[in-house]
Scaffold this motif. Structure first.
Motif, mmCIF file in Angstrom:
data_model
loop_
_atom_site.group_PDB
_atom_site.id
_atom_site.type_symbol
_atom_site.label_atom_id
_atom_site.label_comp_id
_atom_site.label_asym_id
_atom_site.label_seq_id
_atom_site.Cartn_x
_atom_site.Cartn_y
_atom_site.Cartn_z
ATOM 1 N N PHE A 1 0.544 -1.174 0.054
ATOM 2 C CA PHE A 1 0.004 0.017 -0.036
ATOM 3 C C PHE A 1 0.822 1.187 0.142
ATOM 4 O O PHE A 1 0.592 2.098 -0.599
ATOM 5 N N LYS A 2 2.000 1.250 0.709
ATOM 6 C CA LYS A 2 2.766 2.380 0.855
ATOM 7 C C LYS A 2 3.319 2.878 -0.573
ATOM 8 O O LYS A 2 3.742 3.845 -1.035
ATOM 9 N N ASP A 3 3.393 1.981 -1.671
ATOM 10 C CA ASP A 3 3.705 2.306 -2.940
ATOM 11 C C ASP A 3 2.786 2.253 -3.990
ATOM 12 O O ASP A 3 2.962 2.320 -5.098
ATOM 13 N N THR A 4 1.645 2.736 -3.475
ATOM 14 C CA THR A 4 0.358 2.570 -4.226
ATOM 15 C C THR A 4 -0.503 3.717 -3.879
ATOM 16 O O THR A 4 -0.707 4.218 -2.954
ATOM 17 N N LEU A 5 -1.181 4.632 -5.083
ATOM 18 C CA LEU A 5 -1.626 5.656 -4.930
ATOM 19 C C LEU A 5 -3.086 5.485 -5.902
ATOM 20 O O LEU A 5 -3.021 4.881 -6.957
ATOM 21 N N ILE A 6 -4.242 5.601 -5.258
ATOM 22 C CA ILE A 6 -5.571 5.591 -5.948
ATOM 23 C C ILE A 6 -6.259 6.770 -6.284
ATOM 24 O O ILE A 6 -6.366 7.714 -5.318
ATOM 25 N N LEU A 7 -6.524 6.902 -7.460
ATOM 26 C CA LEU A 7 -7.293 7.956 -8.043
ATOM 27 C C LEU A 7 -8.667 7.571 -8.459
ATOM 28 O O LEU A 7 -8.735 6.779 -9.424
ATOM 29 N N THR A 8 -9.639 8.210 -7.847
ATOM 30 C CA THR A 8 -11.074 7.979 -8.469
ATOM 31 C C THR A 8 -11.784 9.281 -8.858
ATOM 32 O O THR A 8 -11.814 10.104 -8.173
ATOM 33 N N PHE A 9 -12.267 9.120 -9.953
ATOM 34 C CA PHE A 9 -12.932 10.144 -10.629
ATOM 35 C C PHE A 9 -14.127 9.821 -11.284
ATOM 36 O O PHE A 9 -14.370 8.731 -11.748
ATOM 37 N N SER A 10 -14.962 10.919 -11.815
ATOM 38 C CA SER A 10 -16.341 10.734 -12.641
ATOM 39 C C SER A 10 -16.326 11.649 -13.857
ATOM 40 O O SER A 10 -15.536 12.623 -13.472
ATOM 41 N N GLU A 11 -16.768 11.388 -14.755
ATOM 42 C CA GLU A 11 -16.770 12.430 -16.076
ATOM 43 C C GLU A 11 -17.221 13.636 -15.681
ATOM 44 O O GLU A 11 -16.882 14.558 -16.212
ATOM 45 N N PHE A 12 -18.284 13.903 -14.719
ATOM 46 C CA PHE A 12 -18.722 15.172 -14.400
ATOM 47 C C PHE A 12 -19.648 14.774 -13.170
ATOM 48 O O PHE A 12 -19.958 13.694 -12.726
ATOM 49 N N GLY A 13 -20.163 15.962 -12.447
ATOM 50 C CA GLY A 13 -20.991 16.070 -11.411
ATOM 51 C C GLY A 13 -22.465 16.059 -12.107
ATOM 52 O O GLY A 13 -22.670 15.877 -13.270
ATOM 53 N N ARG A 14 -23.269 16.413 -11.130
ATOM 54 C CA ARG A 14 -24.560 16.627 -11.260
ATOM 55 C C ARG A 14 -25.146 17.789 -11.317
ATOM 56 O O ARG A 14 -24.509 18.725 -10.485
ATOM 57 N N ARG A 15 -26.354 18.455 -11.915
ATOM 58 C CA ARG A 15 -26.963 19.400 -11.689
ATOM 59 C C ARG A 15 -27.283 19.791 -10.054
ATOM 60 O O ARG A 15 -27.706 18.696 -9.362
ATOM 61 N N VAL A 16 -27.064 20.955 -9.791
ATOM 62 C CA VAL A 16 -27.473 21.232 -8.231
ATOM 63 C C VAL A 16 -28.869 20.955 -8.134
ATOM 64 O O VAL A 16 -29.265 20.309 -6.900
#
Length: 396
Positions: A301-316
């Motif tokens: 784990f010390k040598d692992t970076l996790i990136l989570t994304f989504s292509e856009f958010g939602r309307r307010v």
């Protein structure tokens, strides 16, 4: 082996090694040895609702715009006096409390596009919204820094644009054993016999031949290396849980792979959003928590970076179908053991200063996150990969 027969029977190439261009065949050679740090990318496909993931529960405008969808105190885990997490992200909160999570808010890009496909292309290529690219940001990283196709692996049957370079692509596989068995087929073995044939360059087929040969070599390496490790952790029994388990197996077996790409779909919540999103966020968070525990148990784990994304958010503002429509800015989750900036990286977006469509205004260009990861984590020239210079952040 004639050209017609080759093209007719090259299905293995399409399943193991996706080739965006025959012309620029192996023009570039790796110029830098790969280190040991690994990046795991998790794509939440469909446009996850960031406002109901990281919730400004003290903001009256949030409940005014979401009289039905606004999460009540019982549906929120407080991060501070103003912001909380959806209770479905309770496993992520446990990682957060250990200092393993940085939440970057208001992430987007100028002149946002609300089409799933186009916006995902922009995120995967790192291009401007008015530019079109045939190569992804990880693919271009491989072009310069990748030594083999397995320098990046997508845990799927097909390869995302993010993983396709101009001269080198990643490997796509959900099951290393199946890929290995496919690679042992008589057709691919026959291709290997023709590696020195003069007609390899005819009609630009040389690149495809070499790609298939490289795929066979990678298939054997991935299978024989990864089978030496078996996870002792119990992952959730669904597709995403299996993706994360396979990723952990690859990492814990110390494959010479720098980037892993996974995805979880279903976030296009136009109708009856609340239960659907809760289920998906639970799927995500539970799997990630087990994944982190698995890596920690194996000292990776010390040598692992996790990136989570989504292509856009939602309307307010919620819509008439108890859902939300396509929006713009969103949050990004960074998970790792040695983060410089833990917790909430920046403030939530203003709800009384929206754009003309009623969407959040972005504050942080997603490519500044990429630039930071490339430079500070993968030790790569971010400007060369992204084709432009971006200001870096301080989460690692």
């Amino acid at each position: 082996m004639d050209r017609r027969k080759f093209l007719k029977q090259s299905s293995l190439a399409s399943s193991l090694f996706f080739v965006p261009s025959f012309v620029r065949a192996f023009e570039k050679v790796a110029t830098s040895k790969l280190g040991y740090k690994r990046l795991v990318i998790i794509q939440l496909s469909g446009g996850n609702d960031g406002l109901n993931s990281v919730v400004p529960f003290r903001n009256d405008l949030y409940y005014k715009e979401r009289p039905t969808l606004g999460l009540t105190p019982k549906d929120i885990i407080k991060l501070n006096d103003e912001v909380g997490l959806n209770t479905s992200l309770a496993p992520l909160k446990r990682l957060y409390d250990k200092g393993y999570v940085s939440i970057i808010n208001n992430v987007g890009y100028p002149n946002p596009i609300r089409s799933h496909f186009r916006s995902m292309d922009i995120w995967q290529t790192g291009s401007d919204s008015n530019q079109y690219s045939q190569s992804g940001w990880i693919g271009r990283y491989l072009d310069t820094y990748g030594k083999n196709p397995h320098s990046a692996i997508e845990i799927d049957d097909s390869l995302s644009l993010a993983m396709k370079g101009e001269s080198m692509n990643a490997i796509a596989t959900k099951d290393p054993k199946i890929m290995y068995n496919l690679s042992k087929g008589a057709y691919l073995k026959n291709i290997n016999k023709h590696v020195a044939d003069k007609h390899l360059s005819e009609h630009n087929l040389g690149y495809l031949y070499k790609s298939m040969i490289a795929a066979e070599s990678s298939a054997k390496y991935i299978y024989e290396t990864s089978k030496t490790v078996t996870s002792k952790k119990e992952y959730p029994n669904h597709k995403f849980g299996k993706q994360m388990k396979t990723t952990a197996q690859f990492i814990n077996s110390h494959l010479k792979t720098k980037v892993y790409y996974t995805s979880l779909g279903g976030f296009d919540t136009h109708v009856n959003q609340q239960n659907v999103q809760k289920r998906l966020l639970t799927t995500y968070a539970e799997s990630v928590e087990v994944f982190v525990e698995d890596l920690k148990a194996n000292n990776t784990f010390k040598d692992t970076l996790i990136l989570t994304f989504s292509e856009f958010g939602r309307r307010v503002k919620q819509n008439a179908s108890l859902g939300t429509d396509h929006g713009t800015a969103n949050n990004v989750f960074i998970i790792g053991e040695n983060l410089k900036k833990q917790g909430l990286y920046n403030n939530m977006a203003s709800l009384n200063d929206l754009d003309d469509n009623g969407d959040l205004k972005f504050e942080i260009d997603f490519r500044t996150i990429y630039a930071t990861v490339l430079d500070k984590w993968l030790q790569a020239e971010d400007q060369k990969v992204l084709n432009k210079s971006f200001k870096q952040l301080h989460f690692i």
